[in-house]
Design a protein around this motif. Structure first.
Motif, PDB file in Angstrom:
ATOM      1  N   ILE A 111       0.853  -1.191   0.000  1.00  0.00           N
ATOM      2  CA  ILE A 111       0.000   0.000   0.000  1.00  0.00           C
ATOM      3  C   ILE A 111       0.885   1.236   0.000  1.00  0.00           C
ATOM      4  CG2 ILE A 111      -1.728   1.313   1.295  1.00  0.00           C
ATOM      5  CD1 ILE A 111      -2.741  -1.270   2.448  1.00  0.00           C
ATOM      6  N   PHE A 112       0.527   2.232  -0.807  1.00  0.00           N
ATOM      7  CA  PHE A 112       1.277   3.475  -0.893  1.00  0.00           C
ATOM      8  C   PHE A 112       0.531   4.585  -0.133  1.00  0.00           C
ATOM      9  CE2 PHE A 112       2.451   1.019  -4.625  1.00  0.00           C
ATOM     10  CZ  PHE A 112       3.837   1.134  -4.618  1.00  0.00           C
ATOM     11  N   PRO A 113       1.248   5.645   0.294  1.00  0.00           N
ATOM     12  CA  PRO A 113       0.572   6.754   0.989  1.00  0.00           C
ATOM     13  C   PRO A 113      -0.586   7.334   0.186  1.00  0.00           C
ATOM     14  CG  PRO A 113       2.944   6.947   1.221  1.00  0.00           C
ATOM     15  CD  PRO A 113       2.715   5.817   0.266  1.00  0.00           C
ATOM     16  N   ARG A 114      -0.463   7.393  -1.139  1.00  0.00           N
ATOM     17  CA  ARG A 114      -1.567   7.951  -1.937  1.00  0.00           C
ATOM     18  C   ARG A 114      -2.842   7.104  -1.839  1.00  0.00           C
ATOM     19  NH1 ARG A 114       1.997   6.039  -6.004  1.00  0.00           N
ATOM     20  NH2 ARG A 114       1.184   4.186  -7.092  1.00  0.00           N
ATOM     21  N   ASP A 115      -2.660   5.783  -1.599  1.00  0.00           N
ATOM     22  CA  ASP A 115      -3.844   4.915  -1.436  1.00  0.00           C
ATOM     23  C   ASP A 115      -4.595   5.306  -0.160  1.00  0.00           C
ATOM     24  OD1 ASP A 115      -3.157   3.447  -3.742  1.00  0.00           O
ATOM     25  OD2 ASP A 115      -1.774   2.202  -2.578  1.00  0.00           O
TER      26      ASP A 115
END
Length: 207
Positions: A199-203
């Motif tokens: 999971i990325f911060p933008r998610d």
């Protein structure tokens, strides 16, 4: 004229009428014509966010105090600075020298404080509040409550009614509707956990 002086009653009556006339004329003066003879006092308030008091004070507090002390408005400097660090927020009160323009003092203070806030966490930057006080200014506050509704419910009902009208008040600064139960949600990301879940911060931001 001698007849007026010879009667104390007439003298007192004349002075009384002159005093009433002066009060009546004074009440008709626009507020802008009253001189601002008090020393301008600019107040800066901000919260620590997720930082503790000592951590904030050692990391940012000293820098903020030195920057405020070093300010001047057209050659008129800060005469006195008071710093108060409570358990959750910091408050700074800068008193300028006589003759300093109140609006210019507030603008200069806000410029200096915000110019140095680039390195602060976002929750601290968003909490910065700068205001002006003088002995010739005042404030009005009103509170609302209900026996059947919570403060959040009252705020949701009044905010769309009051906010557009508050912005139309001439010469009033910081006319706002404030909810004392306002809440902030801070999401702290665990890099290792996010990597394992891919999971990325933008998610998280999109969610």
């Amino acid at each position: 004229m001698k007849g007026l002086y010879s009667s104390p009653f007439r003298v007192y009556l004349s002075l009384f009428l002159l005093a009433l006339f002066g009060i009546w004329m004074g009440m008709g003066l626009p507020v802008s014509l009253f001189p601002n003879s008090a020393k301008p006092k600019v107040h800066v308030g901000l919260s620590y966010g997720s930082m503790g008091m000592e951590d904030f004070r050692s990391t940012f507090g000293g820098s903020i105090e030195s920057r405020i002390r070093g300010m001047n408005v057209k050659g008129l400097r800060v005469e006195k600075l008071t710093a108060d660090y409570s358990s959750s927020n910091a408050n700074y009160s800068a008193e300028f020298e006589w003759g300093a323009d109140a609006d210019e003092a507030m603008k200069e203070t806000e410029t200096v404080v915000r110019a140095s806030s680039g390195s602060y966490p976002k929750e601290i930057r968003d909490s910065i509040n700068v205001g002006i006080r003088s002995e010739n200014s005042g404030f009005f506050a009103a509170s609302f409550y209900s026996e059947t509704r919570s403060l959040d419910e009252i705020y949701r009902e009044l905010e769309p009614l009051f906010t557009p009208r508050l912005t139309q008040i001439v010469d009033a600064k910081e006319a706002v509707l404030w909810n004392p139960t306002h809440k902030n949600i801070i999401v702290e990301l665990d890099p290792d956990r996010m990597a394992s879940l891919q999971i990325f911060p933008r998610d998280v931001q999109n969610a």
